[in-house]
Design a protein around this motif. Structure first.
Motif, PDB file in Angstrom:
ATOM      1  N   ALA A   6       0.926  -1.387  -0.108  1.00  0.00           N
ATOM      2  CA  ALA A   6       0.478   0.400  -0.144  1.00  0.00           C
ATOM      3  C   ALA A   6       1.000   1.632   0.035  1.00  0.00           C
ATOM      4  O   ALA A   6       0.510   2.199  -0.926  1.00  0.00           O
ATOM      5  N   GLU A   7       1.964   0.929   1.215  1.00  0.00           N
ATOM      6  CA  GLU A   7       3.089   2.542   0.687  1.00  0.00           C
ATOM      7  C   GLU A   7       3.951   2.280  -0.595  1.00  0.00           C
ATOM      8  O   GLU A   7       3.976   4.120  -1.235  1.00  0.00           O
ATOM      9  N   ILE A   8       3.956   1.406  -0.890  1.00  0.00           N
ATOM     10  CA  ILE A   8       4.995   2.086  -2.608  1.00  0.00           C
ATOM     11  C   ILE A   8       3.633   1.998  -3.833  1.00  0.00           C
ATOM     12  O   ILE A   8       3.749   3.360  -4.302  1.00  0.00           O
ATOM     13  N   ALA A   9       2.389   1.724  -3.686  1.00  0.00           N
ATOM     14  CA  ALA A   9       0.886   1.848  -3.985  1.00  0.00           C
ATOM     15  C   ALA A   9       0.662   3.373  -3.957  1.00  0.00           C
ATOM     16  O   ALA A   9       0.790   4.439  -5.305  1.00  0.00           O
ATOM     17  N   GLN A  10       1.291   3.713  -2.729  1.00  0.00           N
ATOM     18  CA  GLN A  10       0.830   5.689  -2.601  1.00  0.00           C
ATOM     19  C   GLN A  10       1.614   6.658  -3.124  1.00  0.00           C
ATOM     20  O   GLN A  10       1.884   7.870  -4.233  1.00  0.00           O
ATOM     21  N   LEU A  11       3.168   5.983  -3.126  1.00  0.00           N
ATOM     22  CA  LEU A  11       4.572   6.183  -3.539  1.00  0.00           C
ATOM     23  C   LEU A  11       4.158   6.928  -5.241  1.00  0.00           C
ATOM     24  O   LEU A  11       4.758   7.592  -5.039  1.00  0.00           O
ATOM     25  N   GLU A  12       3.846   5.575  -5.491  1.00  0.00           N
ATOM     26  CA  GLU A  12       4.234   5.647  -7.430  1.00  0.00           C
ATOM     27  C   GLU A  12       3.239   6.293  -7.803  1.00  0.00           C
ATOM     28  O   GLU A  12       3.370   7.224  -8.968  1.00  0.00           O
ATOM     29  N   GLU A  13       1.955   6.580  -7.403  1.00  0.00           N
ATOM     30  CA  GLU A  13       0.669   7.484  -7.121  1.00  0.00           C
ATOM     31  C   GLU A  13       0.913   8.696  -6.907  1.00  0.00           C
ATOM     32  O   GLU A  13       0.928   9.669  -7.731  1.00  0.00           O
ATOM     33  N   LEU A  14       1.243   9.194  -6.070  1.00  0.00           N
ATOM     34  CA  LEU A  14       2.208  10.491  -5.452  1.00  0.00           C
ATOM     35  C   LEU A  14       4.034  11.458  -6.782  1.00  0.00           C
ATOM     36  O   LEU A  14       3.392  12.162  -6.964  1.00  0.00           O
ATOM     37  N   LEU A  15       4.085  10.111  -7.139  1.00  0.00           N
ATOM     38  CA  LEU A  15       4.830  10.278  -8.110  1.00  0.00           C
ATOM     39  C   LEU A  15       4.815  11.143  -9.982  1.00  0.00           C
ATOM     40  O   LEU A  15       4.699  11.796 -10.158  1.00  0.00           O
ATOM     41  N   LYS A  16       2.930  10.305  -9.734  1.00  0.00           N
ATOM     42  CA  LYS A  16       2.904  10.432 -10.650  1.00  0.00           C
ATOM     43  C   LYS A  16       1.836  12.369 -10.846  1.00  0.00           C
ATOM     44  O   LYS A  16       1.916  12.086 -11.644  1.00  0.00           O
ATOM     45  N   GLU A  17       1.733  11.964  -9.753  1.00  0.00           N
ATOM     46  CA  GLU A  17       1.013  13.818  -9.459  1.00  0.00           C
ATOM     47  C   GLU A  17       2.311  14.284 -10.111  1.00  0.00           C
ATOM     48  O   GLU A  17       2.170  15.845 -10.006  1.00  0.00           O
ATOM     49  N   TYR A  18       3.482  14.568  -9.039  1.00  0.00           N
ATOM     50  CA  TYR A  18       4.680  15.128  -9.266  1.00  0.00           C
ATOM     51  C   TYR A  18       4.754  15.595 -10.433  1.00  0.00           C
ATOM     52  O   TYR A  18       5.231  16.470 -10.853  1.00  0.00           O
ATOM     53  N   ALA A  19       4.667  14.203 -10.831  1.00  0.00           N
ATOM     54  CA  ALA A  19       5.761  14.719 -12.701  1.00  0.00           C
ATOM     55  C   ALA A  19       4.666  15.321 -13.631  1.00  0.00           C
ATOM     56  O   ALA A  19       4.918  16.521 -14.552  1.00  0.00           O
ATOM     57  N   ALA A  20       3.383  14.692 -13.084  1.00  0.00           N
ATOM     58  CA  ALA A  20       1.966  16.322 -14.448  1.00  0.00           C
ATOM     59  C   ALA A  20       2.270  17.391 -13.298  1.00  0.00           C
ATOM     60  O   ALA A  20       2.139  17.779 -14.534  1.00  0.00           O
ATOM     61  N   ALA A  21       1.824  17.585 -12.341  1.00  0.00           N
ATOM     62  CA  ALA A  21       2.679  18.995 -11.638  1.00  0.00           C
ATOM     63  C   ALA A  21       3.137  19.318 -12.363  1.00  0.00           C
ATOM     64  O   ALA A  21       3.959  20.686 -12.256  1.00  0.00           O
ATOM     65  N   ARG A  22       4.721  19.128 -12.339  1.00  0.00           N
ATOM     66  CA  ARG A  22       5.753  20.261 -12.625  1.00  0.00           C
ATOM     67  C   ARG A  22       6.290  19.421 -14.298  1.00  0.00           C
ATOM     68  O   ARG A  22       7.485  19.878 -14.372  1.00  0.00           O
ATOM     69  N   GLY A  23       5.303  18.468 -15.104  1.00  0.00           N
ATOM     70  CA  GLY A  23       5.828  18.368 -16.293  1.00  0.00           C
ATOM     71  C   GLY A  23       6.987  17.760 -16.566  1.00  0.00           C
ATOM     72  O   GLY A  23       7.958  17.755 -17.250  1.00  0.00           O
ATOM     73  N   GLN A  24       7.343  17.162 -15.726  1.00  0.00           N
ATOM     74  CA  GLN A  24       8.702  16.076 -15.182  1.00  0.00           C
ATOM     75  C   GLN A  24       8.604  14.305 -16.058  1.00  0.00           C
ATOM     76  O   GLN A  24       7.268  13.985 -15.253  1.00  0.00           O
ATOM     77  N   GLU A  25       9.175  14.205 -16.452  1.00  0.00           N
ATOM     78  CA  GLU A  25       9.480  12.309 -16.606  1.00  0.00           C
ATOM     79  C   GLU A  25      10.338  12.133 -15.325  1.00  0.00           C
ATOM     80  O   GLU A  25      11.627  12.143 -15.516  1.00  0.00           O
ATOM     81  N   PHE A  26       9.478  10.561 -14.471  1.00  0.00           N
ATOM     82  CA  PHE A  26      10.863  10.484 -14.233  1.00  0.00           C
ATOM     83  C   PHE A  26      10.592   8.850 -14.392  1.00  0.00           C
ATOM     84  O   PHE A  26       9.446   7.832 -14.238  1.00  0.00           O
ATOM     85  N   VAL A  27      11.650   7.683 -14.009  1.00  0.00           N
ATOM     86  CA  VAL A  27      11.623   6.451 -14.320  1.00  0.00           C
ATOM     87  C   VAL A  27      12.065   5.852 -12.502  1.00  0.00           C
ATOM     88  O   VAL A  27      12.550   6.720 -12.129  1.00  0.00           O
TER      89      VAL A  27
END
Length: 182
Positions: free
Chosen positions: A12-33
């Motif tokens: 559940a923690e990993i899923a939350q971090l993955e979702e937060l990273l998606k939100e962050y990437a969208a908000a900042r216009g960046q891509e992350f691997v």
């Protein structure tokens, strides 16, 4: 593109971090691997095989080898990764200084905390990439001992970090396909 590692034994923690990273990437216009691990043993197996990350979000309280022990081992292989501890326990906060942790964040992590931590770590990588990113001096890559890569002004090869050339410190590229947050 920065490479991120999540290491937490709770899915559940990993899923939350993955979702937060998606939100962050969208908000900042960046891509992350990013790559997710459910144990520090899995993470260390990849680190020992040569895998490198720019930012690592690491739980401390995990079965088997805890995150603090893993961070010590990570530092033996990589002194530049930004280690951010995400944990439910304040018990290891002082000890985190010994492994040069970027930050120690208590769970649960909120979106604004995650964004602040990522802004800080990404800014640090952007600053260090400008000063350490190599420039190509020849069109044909050869062995690491060659002079095709140089850094200004010393013209010495950059230490290992790049995903396209193993001897480069540039935080770009990727050796293997991984999930990309956009």
């Amino acid at each position: 593109m920065l490479k991120i590692a999540f290491c937490d034994d709770e899915t559940a923690e990993i899923a939350q971090l993955e979702e937060l990273l998606k939100e962050y990437a969208a908000a900042r216009g960046q891509e992350f691997v990013h790559t997710s691990y459910q144990s520090s043993v899995e993470l260390m197996a990849d680190i020992e095989k040569g895998e490198r990350f720019d930012i690592m979000l690491l739980d401390i309280l995990m079965p088997g080898e805890n995150g603090m022990t893993a961070a010590r081992e990570v530092r033996e292989h990589d002194t530049n990764v930004k280690i951010i501890f995400l944990t439910a326990s304040p018990e290891f906060a002082v000890e985190s200084y010994a492994v040069d942790a970027w930050y120690y964040q208590l769970k649960p992590i909120r979106q604004e905390d995650f964004f602040r931590l990522m802004d800080s770590a990404c800014a640090a990588w952007t600053t260090s990439a400008i000063s350490s990113c190599p420039t190509r001096t020849s069109s044909a890559p050869t062995a690491p001992s060659s002079s095709i890569w140089s850094t200004s002004p010393t013209s010495q090869p950059a230490p290992s970090r790049c995903r396209t050339e193993p001897w480069c410190r540039c935080p770009t590229g990727s050796i293997r396909k991984q999930r990309t947050a956009t």
